[in-house]
Design a protein around this motif. Sequence first.
Motif, PDB file in Angstrom:
ATOM      1  N   PHE A  33       0.862  -1.171   0.000  1.00 14.94           N
ATOM      2  CA  PHE A  33       0.000   0.000   0.000  1.00 14.94           C
ATOM      3  C   PHE A  33       0.904   1.228   0.000  1.00 14.94           C
ATOM      4  O   PHE A  33       1.683   1.428   0.947  1.00 14.94           O
ATOM      5  N   VAL A  34       0.809   2.050  -1.054  1.00 13.28           N
ATOM      6  CA  VAL A  34       1.795   3.100  -1.259  1.00 13.28           C
ATOM      7  C   VAL A  34       1.131   4.422  -1.619  1.00 13.28           C
ATOM      8  O   VAL A  34       0.117   4.453  -2.314  1.00 13.28           O
ATOM      9  N   SER A  35       1.718   5.490  -1.123  1.00 12.65           N
ATOM     10  CA  SER A  35       1.324   6.857  -1.478  1.00 12.65           C
ATOM     11  C   SER A  35       2.550   7.562  -2.029  1.00 12.65           C
ATOM     12  O   SER A  35       3.626   7.515  -1.425  1.00 12.65           O
ATOM     13  N   CYS A  94       7.415   6.012   2.012  1.00 13.63           N
ATOM     14  CA  CYS A  94       7.243   5.164   0.831  1.00 13.63           C
ATOM     15  C   CYS A  94       8.414   5.364  -0.129  1.00 13.63           C
ATOM     16  O   CYS A  94       8.908   4.410  -0.736  1.00 13.63           O
ATOM     17  N   THR A 147       1.351   4.424   5.635  1.00 15.33           N
ATOM     18  CA  THR A 147       2.016   3.969   4.419  1.00 15.33           C
ATOM     19  C   THR A 147       3.526   4.149   4.572  1.00 15.33           C
ATOM     20  O   THR A 147       3.968   5.080   5.245  1.00 15.33           O
ATOM     21  N   PRO A 148       4.315   3.243   3.979  1.00 12.29           N
ATOM     22  CA  PRO A 148       3.843   2.044   3.293  1.00 12.29           C
ATOM     23  C   PRO A 148       3.389   0.978   4.290  1.00 12.29           C
ATOM     24  O   PRO A 148       3.893   0.921   5.411  1.00 12.29           O
ATOM     25  N   SER A 149       2.425   0.185   3.877  1.00 16.25           N
ATOM     26  CA  SER A 149       2.018  -0.981   4.650  1.00 16.25           C
ATOM     27  C   SER A 149       2.020  -2.188   3.725  1.00 16.25           C
ATOM     28  O   SER A 149       1.993  -2.036   2.495  1.00 16.25           O
ATOM     29  N   HIS A 165       6.538  -1.377   8.304  1.00 15.98           N
ATOM     30  CA  HIS A 165       6.476  -0.226   7.404  1.00 15.98           C
ATOM     31  C   HIS A 165       7.830   0.074   6.770  1.00 15.98           C
ATOM     32  O   HIS A 165       8.011   1.140   6.176  1.00 15.98           O
TER      33      HIS A 165
END
Length: 224
Positions: free
Chosen positions: A51-53, A59, A197-199, A211
């Motif tokens: 899961f990224v932003s 991230c 994030t990240p997860s 993370h």
Amino acid sequence: MKLFRPILAATVALAASAAVAASTNWLTVVDTAGGGHKVGNPAAKIKLTEFVSYTCSHCGDFAQQATGAIDVYVSTGKVQLDIRHVVRDPVDLTATMLANCGPAAKFPGNHKALILAQPKWLPIAERATQGQQQRWYTGAGPARRRAIANDLKFYDIMIGRGYERTALDRCLSDEALATRLAEQTKADADKWKVRATPSFAIDGVLLTGTHAWSLLQPQLDARF
């Protein structure tokens, strides 16, 4: 001899299948079913979800540390990576829409180009002038996203990937895509309960407190 022909045929078929699998470049195999981008062997033993932003500095740190290593895992055919966007703000949305521009096969390269360039463009975003913020946060969505892409040099990154400016503008004007990405972010938040994030998740199980690459890598290795 007839009794052995089915066995021989099966052996030949298995050998041919193994040869095909061994020659496949899994880094170019992308499946968009389910809302993310699943990169790698669909029959991989290990399913890794990220899961990224794009506007999350952690991230960016993770990408710098782990991208090459994860590519090695995926290239073996034993790991499939599902990259899922967490869209947090207009800058994030702009980068995400550009990453999704074009056919799915281009996504892995687009994603890497944008996230690995984060150290260059994120400081510019964090120091945005009042005039830039005005252009980024008010007005029609396509115009705002074009202003962001211009100010943060996203256009340069994507043109370096072989895109034309007109094609990029079409992607940034795709309101249906913008809506879909926002809705997918919400759906993933409801399903996965991701809080940072990240997860990561492995085989459908969210990894609590993981993370960073230093924490994720041992858990991947343990499954080999």
